[in-house]
Design a protein around this motif. Sequence first.
Motif, PDB file in Angstrom:
ATOM      1  N   THR A 249       0.823  -1.206   0.000  1.00 59.03           N
ATOM      2  CA  THR A 249       0.000   0.000   0.000  1.00 59.03           C
ATOM      3  C   THR A 249       0.861   1.261   0.000  1.00 59.03           C
ATOM      4  O   THR A 249       2.043   1.237   0.344  1.00 59.03           O
ATOM      5  CB  THR A 249      -0.903   0.033   1.243  1.00 59.03           C
ATOM      6  OG1 THR A 249      -0.090   0.157   2.407  1.00 59.03           O
ATOM      7  CG2 THR A 249      -1.752  -1.236   1.335  1.00 59.03           C
ATOM      8  N   GLY A 250       0.222   2.362  -0.353  1.00 59.64           N
ATOM      9  CA  GLY A 250       0.918   3.644  -0.328  1.00 59.64           C
ATOM     10  C   GLY A 250       1.376   4.016   1.072  1.00 59.64           C
ATOM     11  O   GLY A 250       2.445   4.628   1.253  1.00 59.64           O
ATOM     12  N   GLU A 251       0.589   3.661   2.087  1.00 55.09           N
ATOM     13  CA  GLU A 251       0.989   3.967   3.460  1.00 55.09           C
ATOM     14  C   GLU A 251       2.289   3.255   3.819  1.00 55.09           C
ATOM     15  O   GLU A 251       3.186   3.838   4.441  1.00 55.09           O
ATOM     16  CB  GLU A 251      -0.114   3.553   4.445  1.00 55.09           C
ATOM     17  CG  GLU A 251      -1.367   4.393   4.384  1.00 55.09           C
ATOM     18  CD  GLU A 251      -2.378   3.846   3.377  1.00 55.09           C
ATOM     19  OE1 GLU A 251      -3.532   4.298   3.411  1.00 55.09           O
ATOM     20  OE2 GLU A 251      -2.017   3.004   2.547  1.00 55.09           O
ATOM     21  N   VAL A 252       2.397   1.977   3.428  1.00 50.10           N
ATOM     22  CA  VAL A 252       3.612   1.215   3.740  1.00 50.10           C
ATOM     23  C   VAL A 252       4.808   1.782   2.972  1.00 50.10           C
ATOM     24  O   VAL A 252       5.911   1.920   3.518  1.00 50.10           O
ATOM     25  CB  VAL A 252       3.424  -0.279   3.417  1.00 50.10           C
ATOM     26  CG1 VAL A 252       4.750  -1.031   3.515  1.00 50.10           C
ATOM     27  CG2 VAL A 252       2.412  -0.897   4.374  1.00 50.10           C
ATOM     28  N   GLY A 254       5.314   4.860   2.003  1.00 41.95           N
ATOM     29  CA  GLY A 254       5.747   6.080   2.666  1.00 41.95           C
ATOM     30  C   GLY A 254       6.509   5.793   3.944  1.00 41.95           C
ATOM     31  O   GLY A 254       7.520   6.448   4.250  1.00 41.95           O
ATOM     32  N   HIS A 255       6.043   4.788   4.675  1.00 46.71           N
ATOM     33  CA  HIS A 255       6.719   4.396   5.918  1.00 46.71           C
ATOM     34  C   HIS A 255       8.136   3.890   5.639  1.00 46.71           C
ATOM     35  O   HIS A 255       9.087   4.233   6.370  1.00 46.71           O
ATOM     36  CB  HIS A 255       5.893   3.308   6.610  1.00 46.71           C
ATOM     37  CG  HIS A 255       6.554   2.690   7.795  1.00 46.71           C
ATOM     38  ND1 HIS A 255       6.772   3.366   8.970  1.00 46.71           N
ATOM     39  CD2 HIS A 255       7.060   1.422   7.980  1.00 46.71           C
ATOM     40  CE1 HIS A 255       7.377   2.561   9.830  1.00 46.71           C
ATOM     41  NE2 HIS A 255       7.556   1.385   9.255  1.00 46.71           N
ATOM     42  N   GLU A 258      10.504   6.799   4.859  1.00 43.18           N
ATOM     43  CA  GLU A 258      10.882   7.528   6.071  1.00 43.18           C
ATOM     44  C   GLU A 258      11.905   6.747   6.890  1.00 43.18           C
ATOM     45  O   GLU A 258      12.888   7.310   7.392  1.00 43.18           O
ATOM     46  CB  GLU A 258       9.641   7.820   6.909  1.00 43.18           C
ATOM     47  CG  GLU A 258       8.715   8.859   6.277  1.00 43.18           C
ATOM     48  CD  GLU A 258       7.461   9.078   7.105  1.00 43.18           C
ATOM     49  OE1 GLU A 258       7.312   8.399   8.142  1.00 43.18           O
ATOM     50  OE2 GLU A 258       6.635   9.923   6.710  1.00 43.18           O
ATOM     51  N   THR A 304       8.514  -4.532   3.311  1.00 42.65           N
ATOM     52  CA  THR A 304       7.657  -4.703   2.131  1.00 42.65           C
ATOM     53  C   THR A 304       7.209  -6.142   1.921  1.00 42.65           C
ATOM     54  O   THR A 304       6.218  -6.387   1.219  1.00 42.65           O
ATOM     55  CB  THR A 304       8.383  -4.237   0.868  1.00 42.65           C
ATOM     56  OG1 THR A 304       9.510  -5.097   0.621  1.00 42.65           O
ATOM     57  CG2 THR A 304       8.844  -2.796   0.997  1.00 42.65           C
TER      58      THR A 304
END
Length: 371
Positions: A249-252, A254-255, A258, A304
């Motif tokens: 997902t996009g949230e993962v 981005g995480h 970071e 991932t």
Amino acid sequence: MILSLNPFGGLAGDMLLAALLDAGASLDAVRRAVALTGLTGWRVEAEQVRTGPLVAVRFRVEVEDDATERPAAELIAMAARAGLPVAEAALTAIAEVEGRLHGVPAAGVHLHELGGHDTLIDIVGCAAALRDLGVTRVHCAPLPLGGGTVRTRHGVLPVPAPATLALLQGAVVRGGAAGEAVTPTGAALLRAAGADYGPAPEMTLRATGYGAGTREVPGRPNVVVAMLGEPTAETTQQVVLSANLDDVTGEVLGHVIERALAAGAADAWVTPAVMKKTRPAHVLHVLTPPELAGRLEELVLAETGSLGLRRGVVDKVALPRHFETVRLHGQDVRMKHGPWGVKPEHDDLVRLAAATGRPLRQLAREALDAL
């Protein structure tokens, strides 16, 4: 542009300004900046002179008012009208040092020998010349301290003068012949310009200038040498980790970016892709120094769930950069200087926009205008 100084004969404000003019700075730009201060009754010229075996430029100031005493606050306010932060910072540094030495607040300092027209002209002129030449970094070889004594309004003082020594805190210095080799004005300008000390940096040399002092030294030129050059790029070997991901997902993503940056990655980014079976996907890229590649590889695979990734070795070309800070609406904004431009740090602008309610684009323009 990089300015590298060799203070062969020492450093004073008029010597530095003469060297910058000899290296290509515009005398008209200096005159315009001084005129903006509101100072009256002055005239400046740059003339070629011989000092020892060399021909150099000497900066000459003629004034109708030969008073040498003024409140420091008056000079600082006049420098501020010229819109030159280096000039304002240099005069502020002088006021703060004089205040500490004499036990009075900086705002109440009354300058004696440093309160004349020539101090303001030298400092504002140097700041204008630095801007005209596009100088973003200043380096200086070790400064000769000189020796002996000097007679001042406060009596006979040792050389270097106490104010000069205070302004040179953090500078690299060396012994020198008797006499005042570095003046408070020269020391204040180096501090205000954020000078680094040591050997000349690697650069492509574009121009040189020789600025002469007024003191004659038997058998040797009394000059400061200014070298202007363009920075050269630094090339380092880096590793790129890449993974094709169609089930993250996009949230993962981005995480992971970071975490990779926090772990020491030089950069991390995602690009869209179409994989086998025409599946929409993303390619995660992590740029890292070789010594961190193993740790970041484990991070990417663990976060991932990918069953593999690719490693590639690339050459990273990095141009030199440095930061300075401007004060805007009561907050500090970092300004990143590169060889071809300058821009404010986005995160600082975001914080300032939240605090003031002003548009981000407006604050970016104000930050650039504040330089």
